[in-house]
Design a protein around this motif. Structure first.
Motif, PDB file in Angstrom:
ATOM      1  N   THR A 163       0.840  -1.194   0.000  1.00 53.18           N
ATOM      2  CA  THR A 163       0.000   0.000   0.000  1.00 53.18           C
ATOM      3  C   THR A 163       0.876   1.245   0.000  1.00 53.18           C
TER       4      THR A 163
ATOM      5  N   GLU B  75      -7.786  -3.048  -5.457  1.00 54.49           N
ATOM      6  CA  GLU B  75      -7.667  -3.802  -4.216  1.00 54.49           C
ATOM      7  C   GLU B  75      -9.042  -4.093  -3.615  1.00 54.49           C
TER       8      GLU B  75
ATOM      9  N   SER C 274     -10.510  -0.981   8.368  1.00 59.41           N
ATOM     10  CA  SER C 274     -10.603  -1.348   6.954  1.00 59.41           C
ATOM     11  C   SER C 274     -12.065  -1.458   6.526  1.00 59.41           C
TER      12      SER C 274
ATOM     13  N   ILE D 116     -10.008  -0.816   1.596  1.00 55.83           N
ATOM     14  CA  ILE D 116      -9.321   0.445   1.862  1.00 55.83           C
ATOM     15  C   ILE D 116      -9.265   0.626   3.375  1.00 55.83           C
TER      16      ILE D 116
ATOM     17  N   ALA E  12     -13.274   3.961  -4.576  1.00 49.56           N
ATOM     18  CA  ALA E  12     -13.224   3.531  -3.179  1.00 49.56           C
ATOM     19  C   ALA E  12     -13.601   4.642  -2.207  1.00 49.56           C
TER      20      ALA E  12
ATOM     21  N   THR F 114      -9.228   1.965  -6.958  1.00 49.73           N
ATOM     22  CA  THR F 114      -8.294   0.872  -6.708  1.00 49.73           C
ATOM     23  C   THR F 114      -8.805  -0.444  -7.260  1.00 49.73           C
TER      24      THR F 114
ATOM     25  N   THR G 261      -3.698   1.722  -8.005  1.00 50.22           N
ATOM     26  CA  THR G 261      -4.436   2.715  -7.238  1.00 50.22           C
ATOM     27  C   THR G 261      -4.283   4.061  -7.933  1.00 50.22           C
TER      28      THR G 261
ATOM     29  N   THR H 144      -5.191   1.752   0.156  1.00 51.38           N
ATOM     30  CA  THR H 144      -5.821   0.690  -0.626  1.00 51.38           C
ATOM     31  C   THR H 144      -4.984  -0.572  -0.477  1.00 51.38           C
TER      32      THR H 144
ATOM     33  N   THR I  52     -10.363   8.353  -4.836  1.00 51.37           N
ATOM     34  CA  THR I  52      -9.445   7.218  -4.781  1.00 51.37           C
ATOM     35  C   THR I  52     -10.067   6.023  -5.487  1.00 51.37           C
TER      36      THR I  52
END
Length: 345
Positions: free
Chosen positions: A165, A273, A241, A276, A255, A271, A333, A306, A269
């Motif tokens: 990250t 992933e 998270s 976050i 996100a 991502t 990201t 992320t 943001t």
């Protein structure tokens, strides 16, 4: 200098007035300057004033985190029938890769252009207890759409767990003496991970509804930070998270959103992933806060990290963080900026 190696500073620019300064030490974003609602260039991330401050930093300001971002309970996991004992640098947990994670390494420069930088680090087998020789590349790119793209790629020669990250503390007001309490935050998630007393997820997701963790609609961050909710008080604020997806996929999704009325700067943001992690510099300015971070007030910045979830190697129900030989880890990201004149302070 670190171990007789030179630490270098790189500058990236686009044609819209955004300027990023990045160190090869820790792949750190030292500054990120964005035009505000008046057209003045404003640094939207916290940074130190001297190189020495980065060498002694214990709080990951601006750095890339690895081999495993966030916490692993008891500093250990089992893989292919073998238990691996990791560095336990945060009480009984392994935090952000151990005592000398990727944030404390000088990365190799692979490519540098006017608007992009690619850095590489090779993590040796059993570094901080993690198995496998791991090669990771991080690329920063400033686009003409006012985006800072961060791409991660990694390969390993042995099965291992990875979670990377970017740990920048954002303050869109551009003021080192001002907090992010008046920022508006939006998180595009209906569920979050409650923590135990060690700030490790308990292992199950809960609805954000009727909790101070509900940012489905934009709300001023101060409202949540002032809550007496037991989860909010564990770490003096948000250190949790949020769920974006239940399975690994290459899909890029929105996100979070962040907005400072003072500067008019808004950031989105995106991502690939599954989660976050949000942290609001809850311990800045506290008596136990060491080194130069004491120059920042509590809640001086907000991290929008992320990543995969903390302690995933010990939770089979979480999206997997396992990386196998022959596989390629890819993650992206994007921090996207615009300025909005609300005529407010």
């Amino acid at each position: 200098m670190q171990n007789q190696k030179r630490i270098s500073l790189f500058t990236l620019k686009n044609n819209q007035g955004i300027i990023a300064e990045i160190l090869d030490y820790g792949a750190i974003i030292k500054s990120l300057k964005v035009p505000d609602k008046t057209g003045e260039t404003t640094n939207v991330v916290l940074g130190y004033q001297t190189p020495e401050d980065y060498l002694t930093d214990q709080y990951y300001i601006g750095s890339v985190i690895g081999r495993y971002a966030n916490r692993i309970s008891n500093g250990s996991f089992e893989l292919e029938g073998k238990r691996f004992q990791l560095s336990r640098n945060n009480d009984q947990t392994c935090l952000h890769g151990g005592f000398n994670g990727f944030n404390k390494k000088i990365w190799e420069t692979i490519n540098h252009t006017a608007n992009s930088l690619t850095l590489q680090y090779v993590s040796q087998d059993m570094e901080e207890g993690f198995p496998g020789n791991l090669t990771i590349m991080v690329s920063y790119t400033l686009t003409e759409k006012n985006e800072l793209k961060i791409d991660y790629q990694a390969v390993t020669d042995l099965p291992t767990h990875v979670n990377f990250t970017q740990h920048s503390y954002f303050n869109l007001s551009g003021r080192r003496d001002k907090t992010i309490e008046n920022h508006f935050l939006q998180i595009f998630s209906n569920q979050y991970l409650p923590n135990n007393e060690q700030s490790v997820p308990k292992g199950h997701f809960e609805s954000v509804q009727q909790t101070p963790f509900s940012f489905i609609e934009p709300q001023q961050i101060s409202e949540a930070l002032q809550s007496t909710d037991a989860q909010m008080r564990l770490d003096l604020g948000i250190n949790h998270s949020f769920l974006l997806k239940t399975k690994n996929s290459p899909d890029l999704q929105l996100a979070a959103g962040l907005f400072s009325p003072a500067s008019g700067i808004a950031m989105k943001t995106y991502t690939t992933e599954p989660g976050i992690h949000v942290y609001c510099a809850n311990y800045f300015g506290k008596e136990n806060w060491k080194m130069t971070a004491s120059n920042f007030p509590q809640y001086a910045g907000i991290c929008l990290e992320t990543q995969h979830f903390a302690d995933s190697p010990n939770h089979s129900t979480f999206p997997s963080t396992l990386l196998l030989p022959g596989e390629f880890f890819n993650s992206r990201t994007i921090y996207s900026f615009e300025n909005i004149d609300q005529n407010t302070e």
